[in-house]
Design a protein around this motif. Structure first.
Motif, PDB file in Angstrom:
ATOM      1  N   PRO A 290      21.400  -0.143 -19.682  1.00 15.43           N
ATOM      2  CA  PRO A 290      20.184  -1.616 -19.924  1.00 15.43           C
ATOM      3  C   PRO A 290      20.689  -1.172 -18.167  1.00 15.43           C
ATOM      4  O   PRO A 290      21.471  -2.119 -16.986  1.00 15.43           O
ATOM      5  CB  PRO A 290      20.417  -2.828 -20.189  1.00 15.43           C
ATOM      6  CG  PRO A 290      21.402  -2.064 -21.647  1.00 15.43           C
ATOM      7  CD  PRO A 290      22.321  -0.939 -20.965  1.00 15.43           C
ATOM      8  N   TYR A 311      17.748   6.551 -23.242  1.00 15.40           N
ATOM      9  CA  TYR A 311      18.886   5.946 -22.883  1.00 15.40           C
ATOM     10  C   TYR A 311      19.297   7.788 -24.031  1.00 15.40           C
ATOM     11  O   TYR A 311      17.842   8.130 -24.473  1.00 15.40           O
ATOM     12  CB  TYR A 311      18.863   5.215 -24.529  1.00 15.40           C
ATOM     13  CG  TYR A 311      19.713   5.419 -25.014  1.00 15.40           C
ATOM     14  CD1 TYR A 311      21.395   5.345 -25.036  1.00 15.40           C
ATOM     15  CD2 TYR A 311      19.824   6.047 -26.456  1.00 15.40           C
ATOM     16  CE1 TYR A 311      22.664   5.430 -26.212  1.00 15.40           C
ATOM     17  CE2 TYR A 311      20.928   5.755 -27.140  1.00 15.40           C
ATOM     18  CZ  TYR A 311      21.595   5.882 -27.078  1.00 15.40           C
ATOM     19  OH  TYR A 311      23.179   6.045 -27.599  1.00 15.40           O
ATOM     20  N   GLN A 323      12.568   2.983 -22.439  1.00 12.04           N
ATOM     21  CA  GLN A 323      11.638   1.965 -22.104  1.00 12.04           C
ATOM     22  C   GLN A 323      10.892   1.635 -21.516  1.00 12.04           C
ATOM     23  O   GLN A 323      11.407   1.738 -20.085  1.00 12.04           O
ATOM     24  CB  GLN A 323      13.628   0.988 -21.911  1.00 12.04           C
ATOM     25  CG  GLN A 323      12.697  -0.286 -22.340  1.00 12.04           C
ATOM     26  CD  GLN A 323      14.409  -1.544 -21.909  1.00 12.04           C
ATOM     27  OE1 GLN A 323      14.939  -0.997 -20.901  1.00 12.04           O
ATOM     28  NE2 GLN A 323      13.513  -3.101 -22.088  1.00 12.04           N
ATOM     29  N   LYS A 331      11.632  -7.236 -23.822  1.00 10.48           N
ATOM     30  CA  LYS A 331      13.263  -6.872 -24.761  1.00 10.48           C
ATOM     31  C   LYS A 331      14.501  -5.955 -22.924  1.00 10.48           C
ATOM     32  O   LYS A 331      14.659  -5.308 -23.538  1.00 10.48           O
ATOM     33  CB  LYS A 331      11.963  -5.268 -25.118  1.00 10.48           C
ATOM     34  CG  LYS A 331      11.176  -5.700 -25.734  1.00 10.48           C
ATOM     35  CD  LYS A 331      12.004  -6.334 -26.887  1.00 10.48           C
ATOM     36  CE  LYS A 331      10.583  -6.167 -28.090  1.00 10.48           C
ATOM     37  NZ  LYS A 331      11.801  -6.727 -29.840  1.00 10.48           N
ATOM     38  N   GLY A 333      17.706  -5.734 -22.474  1.00 18.53           N
ATOM     39  CA  GLY A 333      18.765  -6.051 -22.631  1.00 18.53           C
ATOM     40  C   GLY A 333      18.443  -3.949 -23.937  1.00 18.53           C
ATOM     41  O   GLY A 333      19.533  -3.952 -24.443  1.00 18.53           O
ATOM     42  N   SER A 334      17.575  -3.841 -23.783  1.00 17.17           N
ATOM     43  CA  SER A 334      17.267  -3.125 -25.290  1.00 17.17           C
ATOM     44  C   SER A 334      16.839  -2.155 -24.101  1.00 17.17           C
ATOM     45  O   SER A 334      16.828  -1.318 -23.251  1.00 17.17           O
ATOM     46  CB  SER A 334      15.848  -3.358 -26.202  1.00 17.17           C
ATOM     47  OG  SER A 334      15.369  -2.290 -26.270  1.00 17.17           O
ATOM     48  N   GLY A 402      24.750   0.053 -32.263  1.00 21.28           N
ATOM     49  CA  GLY A 402      23.757  -0.543 -31.947  1.00 21.28           C
ATOM     50  C   GLY A 402      23.000  -1.099 -33.336  1.00 21.28           C
ATOM     51  O   GLY A 402      23.405  -0.623 -34.276  1.00 21.28           O
ATOM     52  N   ARG A 404      18.787  -1.971 -34.180  1.00 19.12           N
ATOM     53  CA  ARG A 404      17.111  -2.173 -34.237  1.00 19.12           C
ATOM     54  C   ARG A 404      16.637  -3.398 -34.136  1.00 19.12           C
ATOM     55  O   ARG A 404      16.940  -3.880 -35.484  1.00 19.12           O
ATOM     56  CB  ARG A 404      16.643  -0.581 -35.090  1.00 19.12           C
ATOM     57  CG  ARG A 404      17.165   0.271 -34.543  1.00 19.12           C
ATOM     58  CD  ARG A 404      16.154   1.343 -35.123  1.00 19.12           C
ATOM     59  NE  ARG A 404      14.820   1.464 -34.809  1.00 19.12           N
ATOM     60  CZ  ARG A 404      14.030   2.723 -35.462  1.00 19.12           C
ATOM     61  NH1 ARG A 404      14.160   3.363 -36.012  1.00 19.12           N
ATOM     62  NH2 ARG A 404      12.178   2.385 -34.227  1.00 19.12           N
ATOM     63  N   ASP A 405      16.180  -4.286 -33.875  1.00 19.01           N
ATOM     64  CA  ASP A 405      15.105  -5.258 -33.829  1.00 19.01           C
ATOM     65  C   ASP A 405      14.599  -5.224 -34.969  1.00 19.01           C
ATOM     66  O   ASP A 405      13.925  -4.022 -35.187  1.00 19.01           O
ATOM     67  CB  ASP A 405      15.189  -5.747 -32.649  1.00 19.01           C
ATOM     68  CG  ASP A 405      14.037  -5.583 -31.333  1.00 19.01           C
ATOM     69  OD1 ASP A 405      12.890  -4.815 -32.089  1.00 19.01           O
ATOM     70  OD2 ASP A 405      13.646  -5.759 -30.677  1.00 19.01           O
ATOM     71  N   TYR A 409      13.280  -1.909 -31.112  1.00 16.35           N
ATOM     72  CA  TYR A 409      13.389  -1.457 -30.601  1.00 16.35           C
ATOM     73  C   TYR A 409      14.684  -1.554 -31.203  1.00 16.35           C
ATOM     74  O   TYR A 409      15.636  -1.979 -31.369  1.00 16.35           O
ATOM     75  CB  TYR A 409      13.485  -2.600 -29.709  1.00 16.35           C
ATOM     76  CG  TYR A 409      11.898  -2.791 -28.566  1.00 16.35           C
ATOM     77  CD1 TYR A 409      11.979  -2.165 -27.415  1.00 16.35           C
ATOM     78  CD2 TYR A 409      10.829  -3.180 -29.599  1.00 16.35           C
ATOM     79  CE1 TYR A 409      10.720  -1.903 -27.358  1.00 16.35           C
ATOM     80  CE2 TYR A 409       9.782  -2.950 -28.594  1.00 16.35           C
ATOM     81  CZ  TYR A 409       9.452  -2.387 -28.061  1.00 16.35           C
ATOM     82  OH  TYR A 409       8.026  -2.143 -27.618  1.00 16.35           O
ATOM     83  N   TYR A 411      18.925  -1.047 -29.877  1.00 18.43           N
ATOM     84  CA  TYR A 411      20.150  -2.401 -28.166  1.00 18.43           C
ATOM     85  C   TYR A 411      21.649  -1.866 -28.418  1.00 18.43           C
ATOM     86  O   TYR A 411      21.858  -1.515 -30.341  1.00 18.43           O
ATOM     87  CB  TYR A 411      20.496  -3.438 -29.160  1.00 18.43           C
ATOM     88  CG  TYR A 411      19.334  -4.879 -28.836  1.00 18.43           C
ATOM     89  CD1 TYR A 411      18.834  -5.254 -27.651  1.00 18.43           C
ATOM     90  CD2 TYR A 411      17.505  -4.494 -29.533  1.00 18.43           C
ATOM     91  CE1 TYR A 411      17.377  -6.099 -27.226  1.00 18.43           C
ATOM     92  CE2 TYR A 411      16.567  -5.070 -28.591  1.00 18.43           C
ATOM     93  CZ  TYR A 411      15.987  -5.765 -28.172  1.00 18.43           C
ATOM     94  OH  TYR A 411      15.042  -6.967 -27.459  1.00 18.43           O
ATOM     95  N   GLU A 431      29.676  -7.494 -25.040  1.00 16.49           N
ATOM     96  CA  GLU A 431      29.098  -8.451 -24.998  1.00 16.49           C
ATOM     97  C   GLU A 431      30.275  -9.329 -24.196  1.00 16.49           C
ATOM     98  O   GLU A 431      29.932 -10.568 -23.109  1.00 16.49           O
ATOM     99  CB  GLU A 431      28.946  -9.431 -26.324  1.00 16.49           C
ATOM    100  CG  GLU A 431      30.282  -8.879 -27.021  1.00 16.49           C
ATOM    101  CD  GLU A 431      30.494  -9.244 -28.838  1.00 16.49           C
ATOM    102  OE1 GLU A 431      29.091 -10.272 -29.407  1.00 16.49           O
ATOM    103  OE2 GLU A 431      31.404  -9.268 -28.916  1.00 16.49           O
TER     104      GLU A 431
END
Length: 527
Positions: A290, A311, A323, A331, A333-334, A402, A404-405, A409, A411, A431
């Motif tokens: 990202p 991605y 994205q 969004k 960081g996604s 990863g 998904r939110d 989406y 991540y 992180e």
């Protein structure tokens, strides 16, 4: 013509639609060809390769920087059913030997800059019958590329190529070890071109700049192939240099280009210092990671407003998730949403495809794609681990973790193999890296796990930056509200550069084995 268009036919169809539009512009050799002229040269090279003994299924390897010769070779191979096998021009002799031998290449194209490495590998390359040099000083063991080109007829080669024929062996860049040959077919890459045309809204009026390596599928499959398919112009630079790239945007009215976030950052910094007119640039494509928030802000201020993130990995084309420009900020960081005709799942690591985790929970990312590879060349066990069928659908196991939110989406958290387990706690390096990147003195950071007798593994950070110490970084992390105390690095190693593959992804296995290009300065801290 086959039932489905092949790569060579995408060029021929563009010639039928736009014969007089610019196809290839290569300033380094003062070459500028329309689509009709480019196609004639592709036919010449294709017929010359046939005359040299290349048959359908034979592998043609290249060890080249960017240039018109790469474009000619890939389309010539596509027209005669030869298997295009591009190698990283940075490889030393031993790695060239490994890949060329694994692929059993029949012909190898190289240039002056890669001659030493090719000559070093040559005694061990038992399958290679013909060497071809693209530069003036042709060694005695090789043929001249342009003489070979001129020797061929301009008529379309009399070879039938079908959609399920192998188009290329694209060797993975090795983020985890020895590269594997990814086998791609014609149809999958034509499908992939259509995806990129749609996501980037490419038109015949676009002018693209290829400055990232064309031997890598990101530049080749996400940029050159879609632009040729659509009838857009292609400006080719031998290699990436920020100032030269900005000047090319001005000189050729470039509208679209691809770069990794680190290269976009370099372009934005150069644009802030350079008086150039880059107003023609309408959209930027990036991948590998990202875009950091500050880098995105700089790019939007200095370069253009709209960006698309892709991605994926070599095995799926490489792009399977996009994205859009509208999601870059909201969004941030996604990685985005699944591409058209793609399916995405997040499952328990190594579990069956139906073992999906809940939204927000971390698991292994799976993709089902019409662009997925056929197999890993000579690696049946690796193929079986990576491609698994369920209910009539084949899923590719990415090895990425990863979630998904709630909006679906994706991540990407980290590589499954990079997960650090310290004192029984899972620590995702990304992180830690994200928080480190927030320090103004940190240019780049990579976090890995190191064996530790007490905790199993300890967190180690490799940092590129000036004027900062381990104690200062530790104090910065302790003061942050975004990182738990147990996730802090217990050792910092300061390096000049991080080892990366051609798409810009950090090769962490080299950090674990101390394969860095500089003398590191270790700086442990107190727990």
């Amino acid at each position: 013509m086959s039932a489905h268009t092949t790569i060579g036919e995408t060029l021929e169809q563009t010639v039928d639609r736009h014969p007089d539009r610019d196809a290839i512009i290569y300033p380094r050799k003062d070459q500028r060809w329309t689509y009709a002229e480019f196609n004639d040269r592709v036919n010449r090279l294709a017929n010359a390769l046939i005359d040299a003994g290349i048959e359908p299924g034979d592998r043609v390897a290249t060890v080249l920087h960017n240039g018109s010769e790469m474009a000619l070779t890939v389309y010539a191979c596509a027209k005669i059913g030869a298997v295009f096998t591009p190698l990283n021009f940075r490889l030393p002799a031993g790695e060239i030997e490994y890949i060329v031998t694994d692929a059993a290449a029949d012909l190898l194209v190289f240039e002056a800059a890669t001659r030493e490495a090719v000559e070093g590998a040559r005694p061990a390359l038992e399958t290679v019958d013909e060497y071809v040099s693209i530069d003036d000083d042709v060694p005695a063991f090789a043929s001249d590329f342009y003489a070979l080109l001129e020797s061929g007829a301009t008529e379309r080669p009399d070879v039938r190529v079908t959609e399920d024929d192998v188009y290329a062996f694209i060797y993975t860049s090795g983020t985890t070890g020895r590269p594997k040959g990814v086998v791609h077919e014609h149809r999958s890459m034509v499908e992939h071109s259509l995806l990129c045309i749609a996501e980037l809204n490419l038109t015949r009026d676009d002018v693209g700049l290829s400055m990232m390596p064309l031997y890598h599928c990101a530049e080749l499959h996400c940029n050159l192939f879609p632009r040729v398919h659509r009838g857009a112009a292609n400006v080719i630079h031998h290699e990436f240099e920020p100032q030269a790239a900005l000047e090319a945007i001005e000189d050729h009215d470039v509208t679209q280009l691809f770069a990794a976030p680190t290269a976009w950052n370099a372009l934005s910094l150069a644009a802030a210092e350079q008086a150039v007119d880059i107003s023609s640039l309408r959209i930027g494509l990036y991948g590998a990671a990202p875009m950091p928030e500050q880098v995105l802000e700089n790019c939007r201020e200095q370069l253009c407003e709209d960006y698309v993130q892709a991605y994926g990995m070599t095995e799926i084309g490489p792009a399977g998730v996009f994205q859009s420009p509208d999601d870059q900020v909201s969004k941030q960081g996604s990685a985005g949403l699944p591409a058209l005709n793609h399916q995405l799942r997040v499952v328990e690591p190594d579990a069956d495809p139906d073992q999906e985790v809940s939204r927000g929970d971390i698991g292994e990312i799976l993709l089902s794609s019409p662009c997925v590879m056929r197999e890993y060349w000579n690696r049946p066990a690796a193929t079986e681990r990576s491609l698994r069928a369920a209910d009539g659908t084949t899923w590719y196991y990415t090895g990425d973790l990863g979630y998904r939110d709630d909006d679906g989406y994706l991540y990407v958290v980290d590589r499954k193999d990079d997960l650090i387990v310290s004192g029984g706690e899972n620590i995702y390096p990304a992180e830690v890296e994200d928080v480190l990147f927030g320090h103004e003195a940190v240019t780049e950071a990579a976090v890995v796990g190191e064996p530790n007798d007490e905790w199993g593994e300890q967190v180690v950070a490799y940092v590129v930056g000036e004027g900062v110490s381990a104690d200062e970084l530790d104090a910065f992390l302790r003061a942050s509200d975004h990182l738990a105390d147990f996730k802090r690095p217990r050792k910092y190693t300061f390096v000049d550069d991080l080892p990366k593959n051609p798409s810009g992804k950090v090769q962490k296995f080299k950090l674990r084995t101390d394969e860095t290009d500089s003398e590191p300065e270790d700086d442990p801290i107190q727990p």
